[in-house]
Design a protein around this motif. Structure first.
Motif, PDB file in Angstrom:
ATOM      1  N   HIS A  11       0.860  -1.188   0.000  1.00  0.00           N
ATOM      2  CA  HIS A  11       0.000   0.000   0.000  1.00  0.00           C
ATOM      3  C   HIS A  11       0.892   1.232   0.000  1.00  0.00           C
ATOM      4  N   PHE A  12       0.810   2.021  -1.073  1.00  0.00           N
ATOM      5  CA  PHE A  12       1.623   3.228  -1.209  1.00  0.00           C
ATOM      6  C   PHE A  12       0.782   4.467  -0.915  1.00  0.00           C
ATOM      7  N   LEU A  13       1.304   5.322  -0.037  1.00  0.00           N
ATOM      8  CA  LEU A  13       0.717   6.631   0.256  1.00  0.00           C
ATOM      9  C   LEU A  13       1.828   7.650   0.012  1.00  0.00           C
ATOM     10  N   LEU A  14       1.892   8.150  -1.197  1.00  0.00           N
ATOM     11  CA  LEU A  14       3.018   8.975  -1.613  1.00  0.00           C
ATOM     12  C   LEU A  14       2.669  10.457  -1.601  1.00  0.00           C
ATOM     13  N   TYR A  15       3.364  11.187  -0.769  1.00  0.00           N
ATOM     14  CA  TYR A  15       3.218  12.634  -0.657  1.00  0.00           C
ATOM     15  C   TYR A  15       1.770  13.069  -0.441  1.00  0.00           C
ATOM     16  N   PRO A  16       1.142  12.519   0.615  1.00  0.00           N
ATOM     17  CA  PRO A  16      -0.216  12.975   0.933  1.00  0.00           C
ATOM     18  C   PRO A  16      -0.182  14.421   1.387  1.00  0.00           C
ATOM     19  N   ASN A  17      -1.279  15.129   1.192  1.00  0.00           N
ATOM     20  CA  ASN A  17      -1.355  16.518   1.645  1.00  0.00           C
ATOM     21  C   ASN A  17      -1.097  16.555   3.147  1.00  0.00           C
ATOM     22  N   PRO A  18      -0.002  17.183   3.578  1.00  0.00           N
ATOM     23  CA  PRO A  18       0.354  17.102   5.004  1.00  0.00           C
ATOM     24  C   PRO A  18      -0.490  17.978   5.922  1.00  0.00           C
ATOM     25  N   CYS A  19      -1.282  18.915   5.339  1.00  0.00           N
ATOM     26  CA  CYS A  19      -2.088  19.822   6.171  1.00  0.00           C
ATOM     27  C   CYS A  19      -1.251  20.374   7.321  1.00  0.00           C
ATOM     28  N   PRO A  20      -0.202  21.168   7.026  1.00  0.00           N
ATOM     29  CA  PRO A  20       0.725  21.595   8.077  1.00  0.00           C
ATOM     30  C   PRO A  20       0.120  22.532   9.123  1.00  0.00           C
ATOM     31  N   LYS A  21      -0.968  23.221   8.805  1.00  0.00           N
ATOM     32  CA  LYS A  21      -1.573  24.108   9.791  1.00  0.00           C
ATOM     33  C   LYS A  21      -2.234  23.286  10.889  1.00  0.00           C
ATOM     34  N   LYS A  22      -1.942  23.644  12.127  1.00  0.00           N
ATOM     35  CA  LYS A  22      -2.431  22.852  13.247  1.00  0.00           C
ATOM     36  C   LYS A  22      -3.947  22.791  13.291  1.00  0.00           C
ATOM     37  N   LYS A  23      -4.622  23.852  12.879  1.00  0.00           N
ATOM     38  CA  LYS A  23      -6.075  23.877  12.989  1.00  0.00           C
ATOM     39  C   LYS A  23      -6.755  22.848  12.094  1.00  0.00           C
ATOM     40  N   VAL A  24      -6.018  22.322  11.109  1.00  0.00           N
ATOM     41  CA  VAL A  24      -6.592  21.290  10.236  1.00  0.00           C
ATOM     42  C   VAL A  24      -5.803  19.990  10.326  1.00  0.00           C
ATOM     43  N   PHE A  25      -5.075  19.786  11.440  1.00  0.00           N
ATOM     44  CA  PHE A  25      -4.225  18.598  11.534  1.00  0.00           C
ATOM     45  C   PHE A  25      -5.043  17.310  11.487  1.00  0.00           C
ATOM     46  N   LYS A  26      -6.327  17.370  11.818  1.00  0.00           N
ATOM     47  CA  LYS A  26      -7.141  16.159  11.806  1.00  0.00           C
ATOM     48  C   LYS A  26      -7.447  15.687  10.388  1.00  0.00           C
ATOM     49  N   ASN A  27      -7.005  16.447   9.388  1.00  0.00           N
ATOM     50  CA  ASN A  27      -7.102  15.981   8.002  1.00  0.00           C
ATOM     51  C   ASN A  27      -5.907  15.126   7.595  1.00  0.00           C
ATOM     52  N   ARG A  28      -4.868  15.109   8.439  1.00  0.00           N
ATOM     53  CA  ARG A  28      -3.732  14.228   8.154  1.00  0.00           C
ATOM     54  C   ARG A  28      -4.198  12.787   8.343  1.00  0.00           C
ATOM     55  N   TRP A  29      -3.651  11.862   7.566  1.00  0.00           N
ATOM     56  CA  TRP A  29      -4.174  10.495   7.582  1.00  0.00           C
ATOM     57  C   TRP A  29      -4.132   9.867   8.967  1.00  0.00           C
ATOM     58  N   TYR A  30      -3.072  10.115   9.728  1.00  0.00           N
ATOM     59  CA  TYR A  30      -2.975   9.461  11.027  1.00  0.00           C
ATOM     60  C   TYR A  30      -3.911  10.078  12.067  1.00  0.00           C
ATOM     61  N   ALA A  31      -4.483  11.243  11.758  1.00  0.00           N
ATOM     62  CA  ALA A  31      -5.443  11.865  12.671  1.00  0.00           C
ATOM     63  C   ALA A  31      -6.858  11.857  12.087  1.00  0.00           C
ATOM     64  N   HIS A  32      -7.010  11.236  10.938  1.00  0.00           N
ATOM     65  CA  HIS A  32      -8.305  11.192  10.249  1.00  0.00           C
ATOM     66  C   HIS A  32      -9.140  10.034  10.798  1.00  0.00           C
ATOM     67  N   PRO A  33     -10.470  10.145  10.773  1.00  0.00           N
ATOM     68  CA  PRO A  33     -11.314   9.050  11.274  1.00  0.00           C
ATOM     69  C   PRO A  33     -11.077   7.705  10.595  1.00  0.00           C
ATOM     70  N   SER A  34     -10.537   7.726   9.382  1.00  0.00           N
ATOM     71  CA  SER A  34     -10.326   6.471   8.650  1.00  0.00           C
ATOM     72  C   SER A  34      -8.952   5.858   8.892  1.00  0.00           C
ATOM     73  N   PHE A  35      -8.140   6.452   9.769  1.00  0.00           N
ATOM     74  CA  PHE A  35      -6.785   5.929  10.001  1.00  0.00           C
ATOM     75  C   PHE A  35      -6.754   4.433  10.317  1.00  0.00           C
ATOM     76  N   PRO A  36      -7.655   3.911  11.179  1.00  0.00           N
ATOM     77  CA  PRO A  36      -7.601   2.469  11.465  1.00  0.00           C
ATOM     78  C   PRO A  36      -7.803   1.591  10.224  1.00  0.00           C
ATOM     79  N   LEU A  37      -8.476   2.125   9.200  1.00  0.00           N
ATOM     80  CA  LEU A  37      -8.681   1.330   7.981  1.00  0.00           C
ATOM     81  C   LEU A  37      -7.355   1.034   7.294  1.00  0.00           C
ATOM     82  N   ILE A  38      -6.427   1.979   7.358  1.00  0.00           N
ATOM     83  CA  ILE A  38      -5.115   1.769   6.740  1.00  0.00           C
ATOM     84  C   ILE A  38      -4.423   0.571   7.381  1.00  0.00           C
ATOM     85  N   LEU A  39      -4.540   0.467   8.701  1.00  0.00           N
ATOM     86  CA  LEU A  39      -3.938  -0.658   9.415  1.00  0.00           C
ATOM     87  C   LEU A  39      -4.687  -1.953   9.127  1.00  0.00           C
TER      88      LEU A  39
END
Length: 299
Positions: free
Chosen positions: A181-209
């Motif tokens: 499973h390749f996740l290449l250069y996902p949008n990092p959403c560097p602003k803290k106010k939108v950090f929950k859009n990062r994959w590891y903070a997104h509601p779907s993160f457990p699906l990746i695992l």
């Protein structure tokens, strides 16, 4: 005085460059204008990150119940099934963009079926092979519509227009065995106010695992990958305490090792990677291999 076209072009280029330099100034702590590091974007508070990740693990089923799989994604998934052999080894290229990486992976792994997924048909149509295939089938389109849910661009490469979270759910429902499973250069959403859009903070993160397989993530932001690594550890802690199926355990060893700098620049998998390599921007990768297949362990 009538300026020549070359003069106009040069002047316009200089203007764009000046605007870009004002908008993206290269600070002393930056290697290039694209650099994102801890000075530019400080790491998240570890307690906040842990709480967010473990909440995602705890509320996954609620999230999925409240969000039915989009009809267009389910339809696209159903339509590609006839193009995949029952015993195929499957590689997912999630968020593949123009599919440069998907096509390269198809050449690198000829004995696998490579599926590139992106929600934009315009991005998917920008690769040369995709354009030629679309023209052959008289299906070229400049608009986002539902007429092009997928495109078979090589014997072992399929491009799919779909929502990533929903496509992953379709894979799980179909009990697909994902090889890589390749996740290449996902949008990092560097602003803290939108950090929950990062994959590891997104509601779907457990699906990746849950999808399984070897996971490879690349980014020019090392901090993003470090926090992804920590998130795997936090997910492991949650599943262990809940005595639930521990989808994070197989990846724990590599997650603890963390990301490394990408030193081999022989092949640039994506357009971002090619751009970063050309200007000297450092890139990093996090490789998560399944070191322990006893994912039902609660240790």
């Amino acid at each position: 005085f009538m300026p020549s076209s070359s003069f106009v072009s040069t002047t316009a280029t200089r203007k764009i460059t000046r605007v870009a330099q004002r908008r993206y100034p290269i600070l002393p702590c930056m290697d290039t204008q694209y650099t994102i590091n801890d000075s530019i974007c400080p790491p998240l508070d570890e307690t906040e990150l842990k709480d967010t990740v473990q909440k995602r693990c705890e509320t996954l089923e609620t999230f999925l119940t409240k969000r039915p799989i989009a009809g267009h994604t389910q339809a696209a998934f159903d339509q590609i099934i006839p193009h995949i052999q029952p015993d195929s080894k499957i590689i997912l290229d999630s968020g593949c963009g123009t599919a440069r990486s998907t096509l390269i992976l198809g050449e690198m792994y000829p004995d696998h079926t490579i599926i590139g997924i992106d929600r934009s048909i315009i991005r998917l149509s920008k690769n040369k092979i995709g354009k030629e295939q679309a023209l052959k089938e008289n299906r070229a389109s400049e608009e986002e519509d539902d007429e092009l849910p997928f495109n078979v661009v090589a014997s072992n490469v399929i491009l799919v227009r779909a929502d990533l979270t929903d496509f992953w759910r379709c894979c799980l429902d179909a009990e697909w065995k994902i090889s890589k499973h390749f996740l290449l250069y996902p949008n990092p959403c560097p602003k803290k106010k939108v950090f929950k859009n990062r994959w590891y903070a997104h509601p779907s993160f457990p699906l990746i695992l849950k999808l399984g397989g070897e996971i490879l993530i690349r980014s020019n932001w090392e901090g993003y990958l470090k926090e992804f690594s920590k998130s795997v550890g936090y997910a492991h802690d949650f599943y262990s305490n809940q005595k639930a199926v521990n989808f994070a355990l197989p990846y724990l060893e590599d997650a603890r090792s963390g990301p490394v700098e990408r030193l081999d620049k022989t092949i640039a998998l994506t357009n971002f990677e090619m751009k970063y390599d050309a200007c000297g921007e450092r890139t990093y990768e996090l490789l998560l291999q399944r070191r322990n297949e006893s994912s039902n362990s609660t240790s």
